[in-house]
Each structure stands twice: as structure tokens, then as C-alpha cells.
Scaffold this active site. Structure first.
Site, short mmCIF file in Angstrom:
data_model
loop_
_atom_site.label_atom_id
_atom_site.label_comp_id
_atom_site.label_asym_id
_atom_site.label_seq_id
_atom_site.Cartn_x
_atom_site.Cartn_y
_atom_site.Cartn_z
CB THR A 17 55.77 48.32 43.09
OG1 THR A 17 57.06 47.75 43.32
CG2 THR A 17 55.23 47.82 41.78
CD GLU A 28 52.72 45.71 40.56
OE1 GLU A 28 51.85 46.54 40.90
OE2 GLU A 28 53.54 45.21 41.36
CE LYS A 38 48.79 32.93 55.24
NZ LYS A 38 49.62 34.13 55.13
CD1 TRP A 65 44.29 31.48 56.25
CD2 TRP A 65 43.68 32.37 54.30
NE1 TRP A 65 45.17 31.02 55.31
CE2 TRP A 65 44.82 31.56 54.09
CE3 TRP A 65 43.13 33.02 53.21
CZ2 TRP A 65 45.40 31.40 52.83
CZ3 TRP A 65 43.70 32.87 51.96
CH2 TRP A 65 44.84 32.07 51.78
P1 AMP Z 1 49.91 50.26 44.54
O1 AMP Z 1 50.59 49.57 43.44
O2 AMP Z 1 50.81 51.00 45.46
O3 AMP Z 1 48.80 51.12 44.04
O4 AMP Z 1 49.23 49.14 45.45
C1 AMP Z 1 48.32 48.21 44.91
C2 AMP Z 1 47.65 47.47 46.03
O5 AMP Z 1 46.84 48.35 46.81
C3 AMP Z 1 46.69 46.41 45.56
O6 AMP Z 1 47.35 45.23 45.18
C4 AMP Z 1 45.81 46.24 46.78
O7 AMP Z 1 46.40 45.41 47.76
C5 AMP Z 1 45.73 47.63 47.33
N1 AMP Z 1 44.48 48.27 46.88
C6 AMP Z 1 44.30 49.11 45.85
N2 AMP Z 1 43.00 49.48 45.76
C7 AMP Z 1 42.33 48.84 46.74
C8 AMP Z 1 40.97 48.78 47.15
N3 AMP Z 1 40.02 49.47 46.56
N4 AMP Z 1 40.67 47.97 48.19
C9 AMP Z 1 41.61 47.26 48.83
N5 AMP Z 1 42.91 47.28 48.49
C10 AMP Z 1 43.28 48.05 47.45
#
Ligand code: AMP
Length: 543
Positions: free
Chosen positions: A186, A331, A437, A442
Site C-alpha cells: 500500500t 487491499e 473536523k 465534518w
Molecule cells: P490505493 O490502495 O493506493 O489504490 O488507495 C486506495 C484508496 O484510494 C481508497 O481507500 C480511497 O480512499 C481512494 N480511492 C480509490 N478510488 C477512489 C474513487 N473512485 N473515489 C474516491 N477515492 C478513491
């Protein structure tokens, strides 16, 4: 109870490879070369994968060993995607955009034994190599001066020479479908990056679900521009879905800036694409300035990784391209939701549905949990933290287990906050850590960003919460102003005042040359907060 009469055939990456190579052997992987395109068929990928597996076995790679890649999106990387898991080893695409210390941490944590490196990345990799403790062999793909690795103490090989000495078939082992096939880390916005290990089964199931019509809608008639990097959640699993369906892949290699990307689209003529919003925003800016560019082949672009703004959706619509919003996480392999409006949606509701993150793909299950730990209803209004579970969702982190911060009795805590409509559409309002916040209320940073991006003079906007004596936290808006446009922040604030409640309006504003991005192209809010804390932003205070 009676047992079923069904065969128990394991779901293995090897079977996806064999299916793609035989049933869809003529499907293509088209790679950008900078001056044109290079094309191979799936059946050639399968031969290359067999040769690569033979070569890796010859270097002593055993089942379970980690084989890393340090590569762009290209046909050799696709070969590695299949060869490594199919031979029982574990594919580990390294994120080439991270800082060297982060890459070293990740490669050492994963104990990568072999790294396949693209020639164009070799100079940077050579500097990194001394810090990679477990690496024994480096395979260089493409023409490069391998002398930069002299004295490194590891075996150094040329990809093509190594493969040429091998058979074009390989006796693939019958691996347990639950065994490790691949891993990704991640982005690690807090603490160290964490490893997620995908199984053969999870990859296979994900590939099938991802291809379905109400998801990516992939078929042998498609050519998919895969901009999402192969080091970012296995390119969203798309190479595997491609082999399941015969979808051809258009791989941009290192030619990712708008100009060469547009040229690649002109040359390869993909009809679909997948990437983060920033890529599409950059491409559209380029097309605006170069209207003669021929991108008419594109019909559908999947936008994920960050929220698709209304502005982006409309700009794509104006070009006859449908922006399709998807949400997921490393994940989650990564597919969680995909947004296609219900068939019976009223015309005026269609765009609203398209801007949600979408509906959960079977068999992903989801629940919303409020701050008090109670489940929150799916009424489209009530907000909670999203938790998910399913066969391609991780149940723990590699060598870290399933601590309560990230897991809750068999559910993954996504760290994303939002609501779900009664008909199952997810609307994210923020990352838990990005929610502002302010005095017990929020404020959604994503909502403010979306509105700001809709202003004609704004290219991009990022909003973060910053400490405030009176309210605890207040929004700071950072905006990138379009070249040649003139707008001051007072005007932007007035514009925003027509969209959101007065108490949500940011007082602090900064016009910046660009929004800092993470290695996978998302807004890096950590950097913005730090710049504010160190007084590195030219902030105007209004209101
Ligand atoms: P990653 O593991 O680097 O792909 O990051 C995942 C995170 O990216 C998610 O938990 C979201 O916070 C954000 N994310 C992924 N897709 C979207 C989306 N379509 N809209 C908003 N946030 C997103």
C-alpha cells in the site's frame, strides 16, 4: 448434507494464461515505443512466459520465492505477470516512483530474490541495488549499459539472451489455488508501507468479476489503454482480466505525459482506458491545446484511484467519451465498486449516479460503521466508515497480521467515509484522515475540491484541514489556475459560496503551480499540510 458432483479444479494464474494463449491467442499487447508501437499476440506472451519461467527456474527460483519487477507497463511486464505466479513463485511489482529508501524497505520486507528491470530504469535502479539485501539476480529488459551494475555482487543478465536459451513451453506446477501468486504494498501514507499478498484464486475470481458488463465490460472486441501502472494493484488486475476475456492491451510504457500518450492513442486506437483522474485531466488539457489530435477511438474511460469530479465527467462527455467511476484499494485487488446508473434511472438522475463511486461488485460485501461502532443504514444520507469483505479482499497484512486498526471481526476497515443509497450506490465523502473536523461538524474535502474544479479558471484544487485555534480544524484550499486565465481567490470563494454552506467555506487560500501527487498520481495531502505548517505556501486569508 450431500456433497456436490462438481469438479474441484483449482483457480490458477496458469489456467488464465493457457486460456488466453489458446482461446484468445490472436489478442494483442501493443506497447508504445516513443516513435511508434510494438505488438505481440497473447500466444507470444505465453511462449515468453514459459521461457521466462525456465530462466527463473535456472537461476534457482523456487515456489514461494519473490520475483520483483521494476518496470513500466509493457509486453515483457505482462510476460512476468504470468510466468512468475504460474511457476509457483510470487510476483512483486515494485513501485518505481517511490523514494529509494521506501523501495528498499519494501523489497527487503518482501525478501525479493530476483528483480527484472526495464533498461530505461536501470541507472536509478543501479543506485538502489546496494540497499536491496535479499536480491541475488537482476535481469535487464531492453538495451542498456549493464556495466552500471558491475561490482554489485549479484548476477546480471540480459532478458532476451536469457530467454532465448529456454524452451517455449514449461511444465507448470499444479499449485494450491490459495497459495501466494503476487503481492503489492500500500502507498503507506502513515507508517511503513504494508504488503498485501494475492492468491491464485483471488486473482482469478477478480479477473472474472472485473470483466462483467456492469463492471469494466471487457471482451475480445476491446483494446484497453492500461495507463494504471502495473505496480499499482497489479494494474487493477487488468492483464489477468484481459487473458480471461481476450481483451487486447495498449501499454504506454514510459510515455505517460499527455503529448506522447495522445500520440500513442492516435497510433494504437484503443476504445477503452483505465487510469487515475490526473492522467485524464492532463490528456484533456493537451487535447484542448491540440484539437487536431485524433482520439476518436476512445469511448469509455474508467476513472479510479481518486474521485472523478463532475468537471472531468462533463469534459469527457463533451468529447463523446464516457467516464466510468470505479473505487477500490490495494487491499481489495482492487475492485470494490463500479458506477453504472440503474437502467430505470430518470434522465435527470443519471449523472448523479455516475458521480457516485458505484455499486458493489459481487461478491464484495459492505457495511457502514458509525463513530460509536454501530452499523449505519443505507439511506443515502447517513455517513459511516466503510468496511468490506470478500474473496479478493485481504484479511491481514504480510507479516503484520490483522490488527484492530485495520480489521474488524472479519471485515477490512477501508478508512473511507461515506454513505450508501438504498439501491447500493456508494458515495464517498472522504478518507477518514482527510475529513475536516471543524467545531464538531465534518467538512468533506472532496466535495469542496469537486466544486472548485468546476470553476472554468481552475485546473485542479486540493483542500486539506489545517489547525485552527477556534474551530480545531478549518479547510485550506490550494488551487492551480489555468494558464492564461486570471482569477483571484476572493472570486473563487464567492463561487464556492453558491455551492456550499457558509460555515464550510475555506478562509485560507493558496494559488500553487501544481498539486503535489503521490507515486500513483493521487493528491498528496500530507505534503500540502506540511508546506502549510512550514509556512511554505503563500496563503491569503479571507472571510
Ligand atoms: P490505493 O490502495 O493506493 O489504490 O488507495 C486506495 C484508496 O484510494 C481508497 O481507500 C480511497 O480512499 C481512494 N480511492 C480509490 N478510488 C477512489 C474513487 N473512485 N473515489 C474516491 N477515492 C478513491
Amino acid at each position: 448434507m450431500i456433497t456436490s458432483t462438481m469438479m474441484d479444479v483449482p483457480l490458477q494464474v496458469r489456467r488464465l494464461l493457457e486460456h488466453g494463449a489458446t482461446i484468445h491467442g490472436g489478442s494483442r499487447v501493443v506497447t508504445a515505443t516513443g516513435t511508434g508501437t510494438h505488438e505481440v499476440r497473447f500466444r507470444d506472451i505465453a511462449r515468453g512466459a514459459a521461457r521466462l519461467a525456465g530462466a527463473l527456474a535456472g537461476l534457482g527460483v523456487k515456489p514461494g520465492d519473490r520475483v520483483a519487477t521494476f518496470m513500466w507497463n509493457n509486453h515483457r511486464h505482462v510476460e512476468a505477470y504470468f510466468a512468475v505466479p504460474a511457476m509457483g513463485a510470487v510476483l512483486h511489482p515494485l513501485n518505481i516512483r517511490l523514494f529509494p529508501e521506501q523501495i528498499a524497505f519494501i523489497a527487503n520486507h518482501a525478501t525479493d530474490r530476483v528483480v527484472i528491470v526495464d533498461a530505461s530504469l536501470l541507472p536509478g535502479f543501479a543506485k538502489l541495488l546496494p540497499a536491496l539485501k535479499s536480491v541475488r539476480h537482476v535481469i535487464v529488459a531492453g538495451q542498456a549499459d549493464r556495466a552500471v551494475l558491475d561490482g554489485s555482487g549479484v548476477g546480471v543478465y540480459d532478458y532476451e539472451t536469457l530467454l532465448a536459451a529456454q524452451h517455449q513451453t514449461y511444465d507448470w506446477p499444479d499449485v494450491d489455488e490459495r497459495s501466494a501468486a503476487a503481492m503489492c504494498y500500500t502507498s503507506g501514507t502513515t507508517g511503513h508501507p504494508k504488503g498485501v499478498v494475492y492468491s491464485h484464486r483471488s486473482i482469478y475470481l477478480h479477473a472474472l468479476a472485473e470483466a462483467m458488463p456492469d463492471v469494466f465490460d471487457l471482451s475480445a472486441r476491446d483494446l484497453l489503454l492500461t495507463v494504471v501502472p502495473q505496480f499499482h494493484v497489479l494494474a487493477w488486475g487488468l492483464p489477468y482480466a484481459a487473458f480471461a476475456t481476450g481483451t487486447s492491451l495498449a501499454m504506454p510504457d514510459r510515455f505517460l505525459t499527455p503529448e506522447p500518450l495522445a500520440a500513442f492513442i492516435e497510433a494504437a486506437r484503443p476504445n477503452k482506458g483505465a487510469g487515475v483522474p490526473t492522467v485524464w485531466v492532463g490528456l484533456l488539457e493537451h487535447l484542448e491545446a491540440h484539437p487536431e489530435t485524433g482520439v476518436s477511438s476512445l469511448t469509455d474511460l474508467v476513472v479510479g484511484g481518486s474521485a472523478m469530479s463532475e468537471t472531468l465527467m462533463r469534459a469527457l462527455d463533451a468529447r463523446g467519451i464516457t467516464g466510468l467511476h470505479a473505487w477500490g484499494m490495494t487491499e481489495m485487488s482492487p475492485l470494490g465498486t463500479f458506477s453504472r446508473p440503474p437502467v430505470d434511472a430518470a434522465d435527470e438522475d443519471v449523472d448523479g449516479y455516475r458521480l457516485t463511486q458505484g455499486r458493489f461488485a459481487a461478491p464484495v460485501e459492505a457495511r457502514l460503521v458509525g463513530p460509536d461502532g454501530d452499523e449505519v443504514g443505507w439511506d443515502g444520507e447517513s455517513v459511516g466508515e466503510l468496511q468490506v469483505r470478500g474473496p479478493w479482499i485481504t484479511a491481514s497484512y504480510f507479516q503484520e497480521g490483522d490488527d484492530e486498526e485495520h480489521f474488524d471481526e472479519g471485515w477490512l476497515r477501508t478508512g473511507d467515509v461515506g454513505s450508501v443509497t438504498p439501491d447500493g450506490y456508494l458515495r464517498l465523502t472522504d478518507r477518514a484522515r482527510d475529513v475536516i473536523k471543524s467545531g464538531g461538524e465534518w467538512i468533506s474535502s472532496v466535495e469542496l475540491e469537486g466544486h472548485l474544479a468546476a470553476h472554468p479558471a481552475v485546473v485542479e484544487a486540493a483542500v486539506v484541514g489545517v489547525p485552527d485555534e477556534k474551530w480545531g480544524e478549518r479547510p485550506l484550499a490550494t488551487v492551480v489556475v489555468r494558464e492564461g486565465a486570471s482569477v483571484d481567490v476572493t472570486e473563487l470563494r464567492e463561487f464556492l459560496a453558491t455551492k456550499v454552506a457558509k460555515w464550510q467555506l475555506p478562509e485560507r487560500w493558496a494559488v500553487v503551480p501544481e498539486i503535489p501527487k503521490t507515486s500513483v498520481g493521487k493528491f498528496d495531502k500530507k505534503i500540502i499540510r506540511a508546506a502549510y505548517a512550514h509556512d511554505d505556501l503563500n496563503v491569503t486569508t479571507l472571510g
